[in-house]
Design an enzyme around this catalytic site. Structure first.
Site, PDB file in Angstrom:
ATOM      1  CG  ASP A 192      -1.960   1.121   1.155  1.00 52.52           C
ATOM      2  OD1 ASP A 192      -1.693   2.149   0.494  1.00 52.52           O
ATOM      3  OD2 ASP A 192      -3.040   0.957   1.744  1.00 52.52           O
ATOM      4  CG  HIS A 197      -0.726   5.351   5.009  1.00 54.72           C
ATOM      5  ND1 HIS A 197      -1.682   5.559   5.980  1.00 54.72           N
ATOM      6  CD2 HIS A 197      -1.410   4.963   3.894  1.00 54.72           C
ATOM      7  CE1 HIS A 197      -2.881   5.298   5.484  1.00 54.72           C
ATOM      8  NE2 HIS A 197      -2.734   4.935   4.223  1.00 54.72           N
ATOM      9  CB  ILE A 212      -2.953   8.238   9.709  1.00 60.17           C
ATOM     10  CG1 ILE A 212      -3.374   8.051   8.242  1.00 60.17           C
ATOM     11  CG2 ILE A 212      -3.296   9.629  10.213  1.00 60.17           C
ATOM     12  CD1 ILE A 212      -4.877   8.181   8.018  1.00 60.17           C
ATOM     13  N   GLY A 215      -5.334   1.844   7.509  1.00 64.04           N
ATOM     14  CA  GLY A 215      -6.477   1.190   8.125  1.00 64.04           C
ATOM     15  C   GLY A 215      -6.330  -0.315   8.129  1.00 64.04           C
TER      16      GLY A 215
END
Length: 289
Positions: A192, A197, A212, A215
Site C-alpha cells: 500500500d 502514510h 497515519i 487502516g
C-alpha cells in the site's frame, strides 16, 4: 482531472492481477502488523520465522494480496484521492492463505453511493483471490472507500448494508497490542503505497497532523488479537472478519481490542488507549472449532 461519474466508475476496468509471493513477503506482512515483538514467543514466531514449527501466513494477509494498486489516483477516475479514507472492510476466507504461492485476483466496483454535497461518496469494491497452482479459491474481499471530496454528484443514494451490532454487555476479553513509530513505513512495503502514510506534507494536506497508520494495518492488529484470544494462534480456525474504520491511528499508539465471543461468532471493536478513541467499530468475525 475527469469529473466524478457514477457510470464511469461502475464500469471501471481492472486488469487481472497475478502475484507471486514467498516466505519473505509472508514474514514482512506479519512484522508490519506487529508480530515478533517478543522473539521468545513461539506462538508468534511461527508467523515470522520460516523454520519455526507450523510456519504459516496470517489470515489477514489476504487483504494485501492481488491489490489493483492505487487506482483512485488515476485522473480519469475523478476521485479526489488526497481526501479518500478506507471506510469498511470484509474478509471471507475459503482456504488458509499459503505461505508462498502465485495467486490471481479479479477486482470490480459493485456500488457507488452518493451521500450528498459536502458528505462524500462511498465506493464499494470486491476482489476475489485464487491460487493459480491448484485453482483453489482463497478469499473474497469487500471494501468501502469513503471519497470525502466527491459527494453531491447526483448518483444513487441507497444506503450501504447496516453495520453489525455489538453486544451490550461488558467485553469477554480485552487485548492491548502496541504499534511502533515506524509501523506505517514497514507496513507499506506489503503493497500500500499511499503517501498519506509516509509523507508529512500529504498527511497535512489531508487534514492530519502527521502520517497515519494504514487502516488495513490496524485491521491486522485486531486480527492478531482475535487470532491470539479466539483461535489459539491457529490460522486455520480464522474464517471471516468485517469491520468499520471509525478513526485514524497514529504509529506508536497502543490498540486495545475488546472482544465478545458467542460460539463461532465473535464481535469486537478496537480503540487507541492513549486517546481513548474507537478506531475500529462494529466488528464481526467467524471462528471455526
Amino acid at each position: 482531472m475527469a469529473t466524478f461519474d457514477y457510470h464511469r466508475l461502475k464500469n471501471w476496468s481492472f486488469d487481472e492481477v497475478r502475484q507471486t509471493y514467498g516466505a519473505r513477503d509472508t514474514i514482512l506482512y506479519a512484522l508490519g502488523v506487529g508480530l515478533g515483538t517478543d522473539p521468545m514467543d513461539e506462538d508468534e514466531l511461527r508467523y515470522v520465522f520460516e523454520e519455526a514449527d507450523g510456519f504459516a501466513a496470517l489470515p489477514t494477509m489476504a487483504v494485501v494480496l492481488g491489490s489493483p494498486g492505487f487506482w483512485a489516483r488515476d485522473p480519469e477516475s475523478g476521485v479526489d484521492w488526497v481526501r479518500i479514507l478506507h471506510g469498511e472492510q470484509k474478509l471471507e476466507l475459503h482456504a488458509p492463505i499459503p505461505v508462498e504461492a502465485t495467486i490471481s485476483a479479479a477486482s470490480r466496483i459493485v456500488g457507488v453511493v452518493d451521500k450528498g454535497a459536502g458528505k462524500g461518496a462511498l465506493i464499494l469494491t470486491e476482489r476475489t483471490l485464487t491460487d493459480t497452482g491448484s485453482g483453489t479459491p482463497l478469499a473474497t474481499l469487500t471494501s468501502t472507500t469513503f471519497a470525502r471530496g466527491n459527494g453531491g454528484y447526483g448518483g444513487p443514494s441507497d444506503e450501504a448494508p447496516a453495520p453489525h451490532r455489538l453486544p451490550e454487555r461488558a467485553p469477554d476479553m480485552v487485548v492491548d497490542l502496541p504499534t511502533v513509530a515506524r509501523a506505517a513505513l514497514v507496513y507499506r512495503l506489503s503493497g500500500d503505497w499511499n503517501p498519506l502514510h509516509a509523507s508529512p506534507a500529504v498527511a497535512r494536506a489531508a487534514g492530519f497532523e502527521k502520517p497515519i497508520l494504514h487502516g488495513l494495518c490496524t485491521l491486522g492488529v485486531a486480527g492478531h488479537a482475535l487470532l491470539r484470544t479466539c483461535c489459539g494462534y491457529d490460522a486455520r480456525r480464522f474464517r471471516a472478519m468485517q469491520l468499520r474504520f471509525s478513526a485514524p491511528v497514529y504509529p506508536g499508539e497502543t490498540i486495545r481490542t475488546e472482544i465478545w465471543q458467542d460460539g463461532p461468532v465473535v464481535s469486537f471493536r478496537s480503540r487507541v488507549v492513549e486517546r481513548d478513541v474507537v478506531v475500529l467499530n462494529n466488528g464481526r468475525a467467524e471462528i471455526a472449532d
